[in-house]
Design a protein around this motif. Structure first.
Motif, PDB file in Angstrom:
ATOM      1  N   GLU A  56       0.959  -1.125  -0.032  1.00 24.68           N
ATOM      2  CA  GLU A  56      -0.046  -0.155   0.122  1.00 24.68           C
ATOM      3  C   GLU A  56       0.812   1.116  -0.061  1.00 24.68           C
ATOM      4  O   GLU A  56       0.673   2.441  -0.695  1.00 24.68           O
ATOM      5  CB  GLU A  56      -0.849   0.022   1.159  1.00 24.68           C
ATOM      6  CG  GLU A  56      -1.723   1.154   1.367  1.00 24.68           C
ATOM      7  CD  GLU A  56      -2.663   1.318   2.469  1.00 24.68           C
ATOM      8  OE1 GLU A  56      -3.435   2.323   2.726  1.00 24.68           O
ATOM      9  OE2 GLU A  56      -2.964   0.199   3.052  1.00 24.68           O
ATOM     10  N   TYR A  57       2.146   1.266   0.871  1.00 24.69           N
ATOM     11  CA  TYR A  57       2.706   2.488   0.899  1.00 24.69           C
ATOM     12  C   TYR A  57       3.977   2.490   0.204  1.00 24.69           C
ATOM     13  O   TYR A  57       4.331   3.728  -0.256  1.00 24.69           O
ATOM     14  CB  TYR A  57       3.099   2.663   2.505  1.00 24.69           C
ATOM     15  CG  TYR A  57       1.838   3.148   3.249  1.00 24.69           C
ATOM     16  CD1 TYR A  57       1.466   4.383   3.546  1.00 24.69           C
ATOM     17  CD2 TYR A  57       1.211   2.091   4.235  1.00 24.69           C
ATOM     18  CE1 TYR A  57       0.478   4.797   4.219  1.00 24.69           C
ATOM     19  CE2 TYR A  57       0.016   2.586   4.807  1.00 24.69           C
ATOM     20  CZ  TYR A  57      -0.474   3.817   4.908  1.00 24.69           C
ATOM     21  OH  TYR A  57      -1.352   4.205   5.531  1.00 24.69           O
ATOM     22  N   ARG A  58       4.326   1.595  -0.122  1.00 29.58           N
ATOM     23  CA  ARG A  58       6.035   1.529  -1.152  1.00 29.58           C
ATOM     24  C   ARG A  58       5.475   0.875  -2.407  1.00 29.58           C
ATOM     25  O   ARG A  58       6.526   0.781  -3.059  1.00 29.58           O
ATOM     26  CB  ARG A  58       6.778   0.955  -0.363  1.00 29.58           C
ATOM     27  CG  ARG A  58       7.164   1.617   1.059  1.00 29.58           C
ATOM     28  CD  ARG A  58       8.160   0.761   1.780  1.00 29.58           C
ATOM     29  NE  ARG A  58       9.467   1.002   1.187  1.00 29.58           N
ATOM     30  CZ  ARG A  58      10.237  -0.280   1.072  1.00 29.58           C
ATOM     31  NH1 ARG A  58       9.755  -1.383   1.814  1.00 29.58           N
ATOM     32  NH2 ARG A  58      11.401  -0.114   0.734  1.00 29.58           N
ATOM     33  N   PHE A  69       7.382   4.932   9.752  1.00 31.29           N
ATOM     34  CA  PHE A  69       6.479   6.043   9.366  1.00 31.29           C
ATOM     35  C   PHE A  69       6.997   7.261  10.003  1.00 31.29           C
ATOM     36  O   PHE A  69       6.330   7.494  11.131  1.00 31.29           O
ATOM     37  CB  PHE A  69       5.277   5.582   9.423  1.00 31.29           C
ATOM     38  CG  PHE A  69       4.818   4.607   8.533  1.00 31.29           C
ATOM     39  CD1 PHE A  69       4.424   5.060   7.142  1.00 31.29           C
ATOM     40  CD2 PHE A  69       4.886   3.192   8.860  1.00 31.29           C
ATOM     41  CE1 PHE A  69       4.260   3.963   6.107  1.00 31.29           C
ATOM     42  CE2 PHE A  69       4.608   2.239   8.014  1.00 31.29           C
ATOM     43  CZ  PHE A  69       4.051   2.572   6.678  1.00 31.29           C
TER      44      PHE A  69
END
Length: 170
Positions: A56-58, A69
């Motif tokens: 999702e984030y990377r 984070f």
């Protein structure tokens, strides 16, 4: 210091995870010269959950050992000067503590990597927390020079706690 530890998996390590986390976080704060009381979250999870977060984030669809984070935008890594000018952005209004950010660790990866690298689970767990704390202080390892600097700082933090590289145990 407010260290909130959130357990999202049943995996156990052969160590006092809360005590080791607190020791490494305190040592990293001292090492960086952080002049504030801080708050941060440490989430202990499994490979599947960290894979989802990593995707999702990377945009990397595989499990990783640790994700960081940070909540602070540093001009220079570990430069805490000037943070009070942005007090509403960086400090918890209820406690006055500096909000560093979040660390997520896969306990399955801790186990796997301890075996792979031939050292204890404690060493691997402490190493990942030290690594992540440096990210929360604004350090990164995008270049070879940055990676060497960050690795040296991680080892210095662990050395202060007498958590050294260990011989492989058969």
């Amino acid at each position: 210091m407010s260290l909130q530890i959130i357990r999202e998996c049943e995996t156990e390590l052969d160590l006092d995870m809360e005590a080791v986390a607190a020791q490494v976080v305190e040592q990293a704060l001292d090492y960086a010269g952080c002049p504030y009381e801080v708050e941060l979250n440490l989430t202990l999870t499994d490979n599947e959950t960290i894979r989802e977060i990593n995707r999702e984030y990377r945009q990397i669809d595989k499990p990783t050992d640790v994700l960081s984070f940070p909540l602070i935008d540093y001009n220079t890594p570990a430069d805490f000067s000037g943070l009070e000018e942005d007090e509403l952005d960086y400090f918890n209004p209820e406690t006055g503590e500096l909000m560093l950010g979040d660390i997520i660790i896969s306990l399955e990866k801790v186990r796997e990597q301890a075996r792979l690298y031939g050292h204890s689970e404690k060493r691997e767990y402490a190493f990942l927390i030290a690594h992540s704390m440096l990210h929360l202080f604004g350090y990164d390892h995008m270049t070879e020079e940055e990676a060497k600097r960050m690795e040296a700082k991680q080892e210095e933090i662990l050395h202060c706690l007498q958590i050294e590289k260990e011989e492989r145990k058969e």
